[in-house]
Design an enzyme around this catalytic site. Structure first.
Site, PDB file in Angstrom:
ATOM      1  N   TYR A  56     -11.688  -6.144  -3.931  1.00  0.00           N
ATOM      2  CA  TYR A  56     -11.137  -5.192  -2.960  1.00  0.00           C
ATOM      3  C   TYR A  56     -10.469  -3.991  -3.632  1.00  0.00           C
ATOM      4  O   TYR A  56      -9.625  -4.136  -4.522  1.00  0.00           O
ATOM      5  CB  TYR A  56     -10.107  -5.853  -2.022  1.00  0.00           C
ATOM      6  CG  TYR A  56      -9.408  -4.823  -1.160  1.00  0.00           C
ATOM      7  CD1 TYR A  56     -10.101  -4.197  -0.117  1.00  0.00           C
ATOM      8  CD2 TYR A  56      -8.099  -4.419  -1.427  1.00  0.00           C
ATOM      9  CE1 TYR A  56      -9.504  -3.216   0.645  1.00  0.00           C
ATOM     10  CE2 TYR A  56      -7.490  -3.433  -0.663  1.00  0.00           C
ATOM     11  CZ  TYR A  56      -8.201  -2.833   0.367  1.00  0.00           C
ATOM     12  OH  TYR A  56      -7.604  -1.840   1.117  1.00  0.00           O
ATOM     13  N   PHE A 329       2.514  -4.859  -0.533  1.00  0.00           N
ATOM     14  CA  PHE A 329       2.816  -3.509  -0.038  1.00  0.00           C
ATOM     15  C   PHE A 329       3.530  -3.529   1.307  1.00  0.00           C
ATOM     16  O   PHE A 329       3.973  -2.493   1.794  1.00  0.00           O
ATOM     17  CB  PHE A 329       1.514  -2.707   0.122  1.00  0.00           C
ATOM     18  CG  PHE A 329       0.451  -3.475   0.878  1.00  0.00           C
ATOM     19  CD1 PHE A 329       0.594  -3.794   2.212  1.00  0.00           C
ATOM     20  CD2 PHE A 329      -0.693  -3.904   0.225  1.00  0.00           C
ATOM     21  CE1 PHE A 329      -0.370  -4.511   2.893  1.00  0.00           C
ATOM     22  CE2 PHE A 329      -1.675  -4.620   0.901  1.00  0.00           C
ATOM     23  CZ  PHE A 329      -1.509  -4.927   2.249  1.00  0.00           C
TER      24      PHE A 329
END
Length: 500
Positions: A56, A329
């Site tokens: 990813y 994140f």
């Protein structure tokens, strides 16, 4: 370099951050940080050379496009496209002081060697920091999950020679500054754009900036409330340590102790009182200010953890031969903490305005609106209106952002923290608190003059003497807007030493 801070895995504290900022230190990568970055990048390059498996954000698209495989020859273009396409910020410009902290915290996060960036990319960020090349960033556009994508895209654009920066006092194209300094734009390699854009540095920087001010203004709230107590001819008994040791919240104890120290040897507090009790806004200063102190301490711990963390995605673990896609994140820890901080600061303003209201009410021998010849003079009638307006705005701003979420990226990013909105709101609340306390100081310093010839403590008298050099006593009506602005500037110039 004597006036440099070396980026390393040593814990970065809020106090260290304050020292770096206040001492205008440059930053440099330690040998350890340099090695971490190089090892991680070498591992990633080797992995990409021998592995065709989709990973990813490295050889795939982003967000809901994560299943789209990207060919090897397009990986650099993929990362550049990412930065450009995500630079969708709008709204007001982020203050320069906060942009500078964003640069520092992004360097810190990349230095741990789990992000896969090139050494030259991090070194260019260091150059930006040390040369005061500050990217133009906007305060709207981040959902506080997937990182602060839009703001960090604007932070990263100048690496590519794109976007705008402030340099030598002027806003100008980043390419112009790079050319002037003889620097070539960075050519991003696989994973780099994502490493730059994923992360919580927008939220973190706002939080650190607000926290540094909050610690200072928490102290000033105590000091100004002590002056108000003197002006109101209040009682000392509510600050007796015996009361607070039977309800031993740390902030409450600290506040009561400080009030006793601030009022030590005051003639005003020592004189006989006709009244038995004070209103809550005076009597409950330890309980209310103390609760806000405890909140600040909690939020400080959250941010200490965050600014010493890796918050991009995916994370690379070279020693374990693993590249793991997760969610570091996501700004939820910060969003909740920032909302909590905003509420705590709003409450310091709320109780401050109530003390101001009591001081102008014509009680305890004070003239109405703290001025001679009230009627002909309105005195301090309207500053209280102003404080009340700001307090009400803070109540509205203190509505939590973190309980909100909205779906983005075609449903792939289906829960977001709204931590960026919590961050910008917290700054507005902090700025508002500054003005509310400035107005209380105006009123308190005026009220205490009606207790003369009695003196307060030597520290308070010294503080008031300095204040009077900026803001004279009000003897008849004048334009008080200027007094408010001068009072804010006076408080801004007041320095306190942070403690680890």
């Amino acid at each position: 370099m004597e006036n440099s801070h070396y980026i390393s895995t040593d814990v970065l504290t809020l106090e260290t951050l304050q020292d770096i900022i206040s001492q205008h230190k440059t930053v440099a990568l330690s040998e350890e940080a340099t090695l971490n970055i190089e090892k991680c990048r070498a591992y990633l390059d080797q992995k990409m050379a021998t592995n065709e498996t989709p990973i990813y954000g490295i050889n795939t698209g982003f967000g809901s496009l994560c299943n789209v495989k990207i060919s090897s020859e397009n990986l650099s273009q993929l990362q550049e496209n990412l930065v450009k396409s995500h630079a969708c910020g709008t709204g007001e410009e982020v203050p320069a002081e906060i942009v500078k902290i964003m640069l520092l915290l992004k360097i810190q996060s990349l230095s741990y060697g789990h992000s896969g960036v090139q050494l030259q990319t991090v070194e260019r960020l260091v150059d930006f920091y040390n040369h005061d090349i500050l990217p133009v960033i906007y305060n709207q556009g981040s959902l506080g999950a997937s990182g602060d994508l839009a703001p960090l895209a604007h932070l990263s654009l100048p690496l590519l020679g794109e976007g705008e920066v402030y340099y030598e006092g002027f806003r100008q194209p980043a390419k112009k500054v790079l050319d002037k300094l003889g620097w070539q734009p960075i050519v991003l390699q696989s994973k780099e754009g994502l490493a730059l854009l994923n992360g919580t540095q927008f939220m973190s920087s706002y939080g650190c900036y607000v926290l540094l001010k909050a610690i200072k203004y928490s102290y000033l709230a105590d000091l100004i409330s002590a002056i108000s107590l003197e002006g109101f001819d209040g009682r000392i008994e509510p600050f007796n340590e015996l009361i607070h040791y039977v309800r031993p919240h740390k902030g409450q104890i600290v506040t009561a102790k400080r009030m006793n120290e601030l009022l030590e040897e005051s003639q005003i507090i020592a004189q006989a009182k006709e009244h038995v009790q004070d209103p809550y806004s005076f009597r409950c200063i330890p309980q209310v200010h103390g609760a806000s102190k405890d909140t600040i301490d909690y939020v400080k711990k959250v941010f200490k953890t965050e600014i010493n963390s890796v918050t991009d995605n995916p994370n690379i673990f070279a020693a374990e031969d693993l590249i793991i896609s997760g969610g570091n994140f996501h700004g939820q820890p910060l969003a909740l903490a920032l909302d909590f901080l905003g509420m705590a600061l709003a409450e310091l303003g709320s109780i401050s305005e109530r003390r101001t209201y009591q001081l102008i009410s014509g009680l305890r021998g004070l003239p109405a609106f703290l001025v001679d010849n009230p009627g002909l003079n309105s005195g301090f009638m309207i500053p209280q209106y102003t404080a009340a307006s700001i307090v009400s705005q803070n109540k509205q701003l203190a509505t939590p952002a973190s309980v909100d979420s909205i779906v983005s990226s075609n449903g792939q990013e289906d829960h977001v923290s709204m931590g960026a909105n919590a961050a910008t709101k917290a700054l507005r609340i902090m700025d508002n608190l500054e003005r509310i306390l400035a107005i209380e100081l105006m009123n308190a310093s005026q009220a205490i003059e009606f207790r003369r010839p009695l003196q307060s403590s030597s520290f308070i008298e010294m503080f008031l003497k300095s204040y009077r050099e900026e803001v004279p006593l009000v003897k008849e009506d004048r334009i008080l807007h200027y007094d408010i602005e001068k009072s804010v500037a006076f408080l801004n110039s007041f320095m306190i030493e942070l403690e680890d």
